[in-house]
Design a protein around this motif. Sequence first.
Motif, PDB file in Angstrom:
ATOM      1  N   GLN A  31       0.832  -1.211   0.000  1.00  0.00           N
ATOM      2  CA  GLN A  31       0.000   0.000   0.000  1.00  0.00           C
ATOM      3  C   GLN A  31       0.868   1.264   0.000  1.00  0.00           C
ATOM      4  O   GLN A  31       0.580   2.245  -0.695  1.00  0.00           O
ATOM      5  CB  GLN A  31      -0.911  -0.006   1.244  1.00  0.00           C
ATOM      6  N   ILE A  32       1.962   1.218   0.794  1.00  0.00           N
ATOM      7  CA  ILE A  32       2.857   2.403   0.848  1.00  0.00           C
ATOM      8  C   ILE A  32       3.471   2.663  -0.511  1.00  0.00           C
ATOM      9  O   ILE A  32       3.565   3.798  -0.982  1.00  0.00           O
ATOM     10  CB  ILE A  32       3.951   2.194   1.912  1.00  0.00           C
ATOM     11  N   ILE A  33       3.898   1.574  -1.187  1.00  0.00           N
ATOM     12  CA  ILE A  33       4.522   1.732  -2.514  1.00  0.00           C
ATOM     13  C   ILE A  33       3.521   2.316  -3.492  1.00  0.00           C
ATOM     14  O   ILE A  33       3.831   3.204  -4.300  1.00  0.00           O
ATOM     15  CB  ILE A  33       5.068   0.382  -3.002  1.00  0.00           C
ATOM     16  N   GLU A  34       2.266   1.798  -3.429  1.00  0.00           N
ATOM     17  CA  GLU A  34       1.245   2.315  -4.348  1.00  0.00           C
ATOM     18  C   GLU A  34       0.981   3.807  -4.083  1.00  0.00           C
ATOM     19  O   GLU A  34       0.851   4.607  -5.011  1.00  0.00           O
ATOM     20  CB  GLU A  34      -0.041   1.493  -4.168  1.00  0.00           C
ATOM     21  N   THR A  35       0.908   4.127  -2.777  1.00  0.00           N
ATOM     22  CA  THR A  35       0.675   5.556  -2.424  1.00  0.00           C
ATOM     23  C   THR A  35       1.809   6.436  -2.920  1.00  0.00           C
ATOM     24  O   THR A  35       1.611   7.519  -3.475  1.00  0.00           O
ATOM     25  CB  THR A  35       0.537   5.700  -0.910  1.00  0.00           C
ATOM     26  N   ALA A  36       3.064   5.943  -2.745  1.00  0.00           N
ATOM     27  CA  ALA A  36       4.240   6.714  -3.193  1.00  0.00           C
ATOM     28  C   ALA A  36       4.228   6.893  -4.706  1.00  0.00           C
ATOM     29  O   ALA A  36       4.551   7.964  -5.231  1.00  0.00           O
ATOM     30  CB  ALA A  36       5.530   6.010  -2.745  1.00  0.00           C
ATOM     31  N   GLU A  37       3.825   5.821  -5.398  1.00  0.00           N
ATOM     32  CA  GLU A  37       3.774   5.937  -6.870  1.00  0.00           C
ATOM     33  C   GLU A  37       2.729   6.957  -7.279  1.00  0.00           C
ATOM     34  O   GLU A  37       2.934   7.751  -8.200  1.00  0.00           O
ATOM     35  CB  GLU A  37       3.455   4.560  -7.467  1.00  0.00           C
ATOM     36  N   GLN A  38       1.585   6.933  -6.568  1.00  0.00           N
ATOM     37  CA  GLN A  38       0.544   7.917  -6.905  1.00  0.00           C
ATOM     38  C   GLN A  38       1.049   9.352  -6.647  1.00  0.00           C
ATOM     39  O   GLN A  38       0.838  10.248  -7.449  1.00  0.00           O
ATOM     40  CB  GLN A  38      -0.711   7.632  -6.050  1.00  0.00           C
ATOM     41  N   GLN A  39       1.718   9.518  -5.477  1.00  0.00           N
ATOM     42  CA  GLN A  39       2.254  10.865  -5.180  1.00  0.00           C
ATOM     43  C   GLN A  39       3.294  11.295  -6.217  1.00  0.00           C
ATOM     44  O   GLN A  39       3.341  12.456  -6.637  1.00  0.00           O
ATOM     45  CB  GLN A  39       2.885  10.886  -3.779  1.00  0.00           C
ATOM     46  N   ALA A  40       4.133  10.338  -6.636  1.00  0.00           N
ATOM     47  CA  ALA A  40       5.154  10.654  -7.646  1.00  0.00           C
ATOM     48  C   ALA A  40       4.489  11.063  -8.948  1.00  0.00           C
ATOM     49  O   ALA A  40       4.914  12.022  -9.619  1.00  0.00           O
ATOM     50  CB  ALA A  40       6.083   9.448  -7.848  1.00  0.00           C
ATOM     51  N   GLN A  41       3.439  10.332  -9.297  1.00  0.00           N
ATOM     52  CA  GLN A  41       2.720  10.692 -10.529  1.00  0.00           C
ATOM     53  C   GLN A  41       2.108  12.082 -10.406  1.00  0.00           C
ATOM     54  O   GLN A  41       2.152  12.893 -11.334  1.00  0.00           O
ATOM     55  CB  GLN A  41       1.621   9.656 -10.795  1.00  0.00           C
ATOM     56  N   ALA A  42       1.568  12.386  -9.209  1.00  0.00           N
ATOM     57  CA  ALA A  42       0.965  13.723  -9.012  1.00  0.00           C
ATOM     58  C   ALA A  42       2.027  14.814  -9.093  1.00  0.00           C
ATOM     59  O   ALA A  42       1.824  15.877  -9.698  1.00  0.00           O
ATOM     60  CB  ALA A  42       0.246  13.762  -7.662  1.00  0.00           C
ATOM     61  N   ILE A  43       3.197  14.527  -8.481  1.00  0.00           N
ATOM     62  CA  ILE A  43       4.286  15.533  -8.512  1.00  0.00           C
ATOM     63  C   ILE A  43       4.767  15.745  -9.930  1.00  0.00           C
ATOM     64  O   ILE A  43       5.003  16.877 -10.368  1.00  0.00           O
ATOM     65  CB  ILE A  43       5.438  15.074  -7.603  1.00  0.00           C
ATOM     66  N   LEU A  44       4.945  14.647 -10.673  1.00  0.00           N
ATOM     67  CA  LEU A  44       5.383  14.772 -12.071  1.00  0.00           C
ATOM     68  C   LEU A  44       4.366  15.553 -12.889  1.00  0.00           C
ATOM     69  O   LEU A  44       4.726  16.387 -13.733  1.00  0.00           O
ATOM     70  CB  LEU A  44       5.592  13.367 -12.667  1.00  0.00           C
ATOM     71  N   SER A  45       3.092  15.275 -12.626  1.00  0.00           N
ATOM     72  CA  SER A  45       2.056  15.995 -13.367  1.00  0.00           C
ATOM     73  C   SER A  45       2.097  17.484 -13.041  1.00  0.00           C
ATOM     74  O   SER A  45       2.028  18.340 -13.930  1.00  0.00           O
ATOM     75  CB  SER A  45       0.690  15.406 -13.016  1.00  0.00           C
ATOM     76  N   GLU A  46       2.237  17.757 -11.717  1.00  0.00           N
ATOM     77  CA  GLU A  46       2.293  19.174 -11.305  1.00  0.00           C
ATOM     78  C   GLU A  46       3.539  19.868 -11.877  1.00  0.00           C
ATOM     79  O   GLU A  46       3.487  21.010 -12.321  1.00  0.00           O
ATOM     80  CB  GLU A  46       2.325  19.242  -9.775  1.00  0.00           C
ATOM     81  N   ALA A  47       4.657  19.133 -11.869  1.00  0.00           N
ATOM     82  CA  ALA A  47       5.907  19.709 -12.418  1.00  0.00           C
ATOM     83  C   ALA A  47       5.753  19.989 -13.905  1.00  0.00           C
ATOM     84  O   ALA A  47       6.232  21.010 -14.423  1.00  0.00           O
ATOM     85  CB  ALA A  47       7.073  18.742 -12.165  1.00  0.00           C
ATOM     86  N   GLY A  48       5.080  19.085 -14.606  1.00  0.00           N
ATOM     87  CA  GLY A  48       4.865  19.321 -16.039  1.00  0.00           C
ATOM     88  C   GLY A  48       4.024  20.553 -16.278  1.00  0.00           C
ATOM     89  O   GLY A  48       4.308  21.361 -17.174  1.00  0.00           O
ATOM     90  N   LYS A  49       2.968  20.697 -15.416  1.00  0.00           N
ATOM     91  CA  LYS A  49       2.118  21.887 -15.580  1.00  0.00           C
ATOM     92  C   LYS A  49       2.917  23.163 -15.304  1.00  0.00           C
ATOM     93  O   LYS A  49       2.810  24.145 -16.036  1.00  0.00           O
ATOM     94  CB  LYS A  49       0.924  21.796 -14.627  1.00  0.00           C
ATOM     95  N   GLN A  50       3.718  23.135 -14.205  1.00  0.00           N
ATOM     96  CA  GLN A  50       4.516  24.333 -13.870  1.00  0.00           C
ATOM     97  C   GLN A  50       5.526  24.643 -14.969  1.00  0.00           C
ATOM     98  O   GLN A  50       5.757  25.806 -15.317  1.00  0.00           O
ATOM     99  CB  GLN A  50       5.234  24.116 -12.533  1.00  0.00           C
ATOM    100  N   ALA A  51       6.146  23.590 -15.507  1.00  0.00           N
ATOM    101  CA  ALA A  51       7.124  23.808 -16.591  1.00  0.00           C
ATOM    102  C   ALA A  51       6.443  24.430 -17.795  1.00  0.00           C
ATOM    103  O   ALA A  51       6.991  25.342 -18.446  1.00  0.00           O
ATOM    104  CB  ALA A  51       7.779  22.471 -16.965  1.00  0.00           C
ATOM    105  N   GLU A  52       5.247  23.971 -18.085  1.00  0.00           N
ATOM    106  CA  GLU A  52       4.516  24.532 -19.227  1.00  0.00           C
ATOM    107  C   GLU A  52       4.171  25.995 -18.965  1.00  0.00           C
ATOM    108  O   GLU A  52       4.292  26.853 -19.855  1.00  0.00           O
ATOM    109  CB  GLU A  52       3.234  23.719 -19.449  1.00  0.00           C
ATOM    110  N   THR A  53       3.770  26.279 -17.698  1.00  0.00           N
ATOM    111  CA  THR A  53       3.437  27.669 -17.345  1.00  0.00           C
ATOM    112  C   THR A  53       4.669  28.568 -17.474  1.00  0.00           C
ATOM    113  O   THR A  53       4.609  29.668 -18.033  1.00  0.00           O
ATOM    114  CB  THR A  53       2.893  27.726 -15.925  1.00  0.00           C
ATOM    115  N   LEU A  54       5.820  28.088 -16.905  1.00  0.00           N
ATOM    116  CA  LEU A  54       7.064  28.865 -17.003  1.00  0.00           C
ATOM    117  C   LEU A  54       7.477  29.087 -18.446  1.00  0.00           C
ATOM    118  O   LEU A  54       7.937  30.162 -18.828  1.00  0.00           O
ATOM    119  CB  LEU A  54       8.182  28.137 -16.251  1.00  0.00           C
ATOM    120  N   LYS A  55       7.289  28.056 -19.249  1.00  0.00           N
ATOM    121  CA  LYS A  55       7.660  28.171 -20.664  1.00  0.00           C
ATOM    122  C   LYS A  55       6.837  29.262 -21.336  1.00  0.00           C
ATOM    123  O   LYS A  55       7.373  30.110 -22.081  1.00  0.00           O
ATOM    124  CB  LYS A  55       7.428  26.823 -21.336  1.00  0.00           C
TER     125      LYS A  55
END
Length: 520
Positions: A31-55
């Motif tokens: 369960q912890i691994i699944e939660t971490a993967e979900q958080q990582a996916q959320a962070i990557l998604s947020e980072a992609g959005k921020q990168a697009e905004t900065l661009k």
Amino acid sequence: MESLLPIIVGIIALIAGIILGKILFAKNTKQIIETAEQQAQAILSEAGKQAETLKKEKQLEAKEHFVQLKSEHDKQVFQRNQKISESENRLKQKEQSVNQKDQQIERSLKENETIRQTLTRQTEIVNIKRTELEKHQEEHIKRLEGVAGLSAEQAKSQLIETLKNEANSQALSIQQEIIDDAKVKANKEARKIIIQTIQRTAAEQAIENAITVFNLESDEIKGSIIGREGRNIRAIEAATGVDLIVDDTPEAIILSSFDPLRREIARLSLQRLVADGRIHPARIEEVVEKTRKQIEEQIVEIGERTVIELGIHGLHKELVRIVGKMRFRSSYGQNLLMHSREVANLCGVMAAELGLNAKLAKRAGLLHDIGKVPDEETELSHALLGMKLAEKYGENPAVCNAIGAHHDEVEMQYVISPVVQACDSMSGARPGARREIMQQYLQRIKDLENLALTYTGVEKAYAIQAGRELRVIVEAEKVTDGESDKLSFEIAQKIQTEMTYPGQIKVTVIREKRAVNVAR
């Protein structure tokens, strides 16, 4: 067997607990691994959005910067084109003006040619008339020569000689009258200006001595100041450079030094030591050093107050310090700062009477003796050293020349220079302003008389009016009246170049012829 049964049951329960724990731990880990993967996916998604905004923001900034640069470039191009257009218009105007001038020159040349032809014709007519006139004059001169019995050249020479002699005598007479009138008016006007200047200037006379008396509350303090085997008094003398005289004078110690600044430092140090009560060599050195710093601050304060009171502005801070330092110097017993203030006031009044720059004259009067308080010893005279200091700190050339020329060591180049010299003499020659040691005064009087006796034909010489006038009696057989004038001038010049004296000295040469006979 019955005793082993609980043990076996315990072992089985332990094994079952371990297996169950592993199963639960594996489930939680998953369960912890699944939660971490979900958080990582959320962070990557947020980072992609921020990168697009900065661009997008950077692209917008780049576009705005490009637009700004383009507008500035367009503006520069427009200004350059405008300047080029203005230059072309000016060139066109110049071409038009040149063409107009060419046309005017052509017209002027044509008019000049016409005038030249007219003048040529008139010159020919004048030459014809001149020739006729010369013929008539020659005939007239021949008739006059026949009547007078003299040739024209002889008559002309006699007439020229007569007119020359008459003109010379009249010119000498007029010249003498002008010189006499100018002398009378100049002396009268100079006397008037000097009297008005002196009357309008009220000056205090401060005479400096070579000693300062330090008063004590009681004679018991003398022992503390002297110290054991005299170590305290030696420490004070070494630190201040002042001799302490402890004699039978009740409740007083005499501070002796040629330098008023050292005496003031010693006086204030003694005052602090007596008030504190702790008198020993280490404390003496500490107090003297503090007092010396305090005196330096006081010097600057005195200089600032002096220039403010005199209305002098823009003086370099080092010159202000030198002015304050003059408070602790004296010249022939006259306080140097009081003397300089008096000269400044006299210069200001006299310059105003003469229609000169009063502020510049007052500035030169205040600074004329700054060479007497040098920070380092030098072989230059105080006038030349003062001129160099004024030049170093950016003073007006007229002020520098007045400082250097007030003892005639450099040539006077500005009008205020003789004003400063005259006011310096007035301040120094004022009765009671200065004092001299009796031996120096008597030696100066003797040198003055001996200088006059070195000239041929001088019979006697007397210095009178406290050395302000030198009367020279010459032998009538050896010195003529004309030579008397020359002798008076030469003695005055020699006194001026070879002797040092305050004020001025009047030289009077007396030539007397006596014819004595006895009736019996």
